[in-house]
Design a protein around this motif. Structure first.
Motif, PDB file in Angstrom:
ATOM      1  N   GLN A 139       0.838  -1.378   0.041  1.00  0.00           N
ATOM      2  CA  GLN A 139       0.062  -0.017  -0.019  1.00  0.00           C
ATOM      3  C   GLN A 139       0.918   1.062   0.299  1.00  0.00           C
ATOM      4  N   SER A 140       0.661   2.247  -1.103  1.00  0.00           N
ATOM      5  CA  SER A 140       1.412   3.375  -0.932  1.00  0.00           C
ATOM      6  C   SER A 140       0.460   4.605  -0.926  1.00  0.00           C
ATOM      7  N   GLY A 141       0.736   5.666  -0.812  1.00  0.00           N
ATOM      8  CA  GLY A 141       0.266   6.877  -0.744  1.00  0.00           C
ATOM      9  C   GLY A 141      -0.850   6.902  -1.624  1.00  0.00           C
ATOM     10  N   GLY A 142      -2.054   7.349  -1.077  1.00  0.00           N
ATOM     11  CA  GLY A 142      -3.252   7.656  -2.047  1.00  0.00           C
ATOM     12  C   GLY A 142      -4.065   6.372  -2.139  1.00  0.00           C
ATOM     13  N   MET A 143      -3.460   5.235  -2.140  1.00  0.00           N
ATOM     14  CA  MET A 143      -4.432   4.143  -2.300  1.00  0.00           C
ATOM     15  C   MET A 143      -5.318   3.781  -0.997  1.00  0.00           C
ATOM     16  N   GLY A 144      -6.722   3.423  -1.337  1.00  0.00           N
ATOM     17  CA  GLY A 144      -7.773   3.291  -0.374  1.00  0.00           C
ATOM     18  C   GLY A 144      -7.466   2.116   0.448  1.00  0.00           C
ATOM     19  N   PRO A 165      -4.660  -1.662   1.124  1.00  0.00           N
ATOM     20  CA  PRO A 165      -3.662  -2.774   0.368  1.00  0.00           C
ATOM     21  C   PRO A 165      -3.955  -3.500  -0.688  1.00  0.00           C
ATOM     22  N   VAL A 166      -3.001  -3.765  -1.562  1.00  0.00           N
ATOM     23  CA  VAL A 166      -3.568  -4.941  -2.544  1.00  0.00           C
ATOM     24  C   VAL A 166      -2.300  -5.974  -2.525  1.00  0.00           C
ATOM     25  N   LYS A 167      -2.475  -7.229  -2.876  1.00  0.00           N
ATOM     26  CA  LYS A 167      -1.390  -8.245  -2.829  1.00  0.00           C
ATOM     27  C   LYS A 167      -0.580  -8.332  -4.206  1.00  0.00           C
ATOM     28  N   LEU A 168       0.506  -8.090  -3.966  1.00  0.00           N
ATOM     29  CA  LEU A 168       1.304  -8.204  -5.424  1.00  0.00           C
ATOM     30  C   LEU A 168       1.932  -9.724  -5.382  1.00  0.00           C
ATOM     31  N   ASP A 169       1.973 -10.048  -6.860  1.00  0.00           N
ATOM     32  CA  ASP A 169       2.400 -11.649  -6.890  1.00  0.00           C
ATOM     33  C   ASP A 169       3.743 -11.515  -7.150  1.00  0.00           C
ATOM     34  N   PHE A 170       4.537 -12.462  -6.452  1.00  0.00           N
ATOM     35  CA  PHE A 170       6.052 -12.411  -6.785  1.00  0.00           C
ATOM     36  C   PHE A 170       6.403 -13.915  -7.269  1.00  0.00           C
ATOM     37  N   GLY A 171       5.427 -14.679  -7.762  1.00  0.00           N
ATOM     38  CA  GLY A 171       5.680 -16.116  -8.438  1.00  0.00           C
ATOM     39  C   GLY A 171       5.281 -17.131  -7.650  1.00  0.00           C
TER      40      GLY A 171
END
Length: 169
Positions: free
Chosen positions: A39-44, A46-52
């Motif tokens: 989650q970064s600034g401005g995001m409502g 968190p999301v989950k990023l896929d790393f394989g």
């Protein structure tokens, strides 16, 4: 209306050697992706990023002492042993069976003989971390993962092709 296909019979092969009648149970690998929350600034939120793909592991349980399987322990490479499992499935609503074939390459990490007691059935269990995994249903490849080559193919779509092209593979 249909009924699910249930496992009817199966066989296990280690480096092409059949263990028909000796294999009691096989635990096929769980497929899992490595996700990390971001989650970064401005995001409502968190999301989950896929790393394989996560690491994969199978296990095999023999109904007693099976000497031939022990000779595959301590393979020198991460893909030094091929474990192939073939299952025949049937349904109460179809006379035509389905096949499931899972091919894995890896090496045996553990051998567990469990409790040995005279006059009672014993077992031998082996843990198998894998570097290659392929699922074929009725002759069609559904999933193929090669951790060393950075390949993940799902229903014919190579999800990692663009990344391999960028890094020159």
């Amino acid at each position: 209306m249909g009924l699910p296909y249930s496992l009817y019979r199966f066989n296990t092969f280690i480096n092409g050697d059949s263990f028909l009648g000796e294999t009691e149970e096989v635990e096929l690998p769980k497929l899992s992706r490595k996700f990390e929350e971001f989650q970064s600034g401005g995001m409502g939120g968190p999301v989950k990023l896929d790393f394989g793909n996560e690491a994969m592991e199978a296990s095999i349980k023999f109904g007693g002492l099976v000497r031939r399987a022990l000779s595959h322990y301590a393979a020198p490479t991460v893909d030094g042993v091929q474990l192939r499992w073939v299952g025949a499935y049937k349904s109460g609503t179809s006379a035509i069976p389905q096949s499931l074939e899972v091919t894995m390459r890896g090496r045996f990490q553990e051998i567990e003989f469990g409790t040995q007691k005279a006059g009672e059935k014993s077992e031998q269990k082996m843990k198998f971390p894998i570097s290659y995994y392929k699922v074929v249903i009725d002759g069609q490849t559904v999933i193929e993962i090669d951790q060393l080559a950075g390949i993940t193919i799902v229903d014919g779509v190579d999800t990692d092709a663009a990344f391999r092209a960028i890094i020159g593979l």
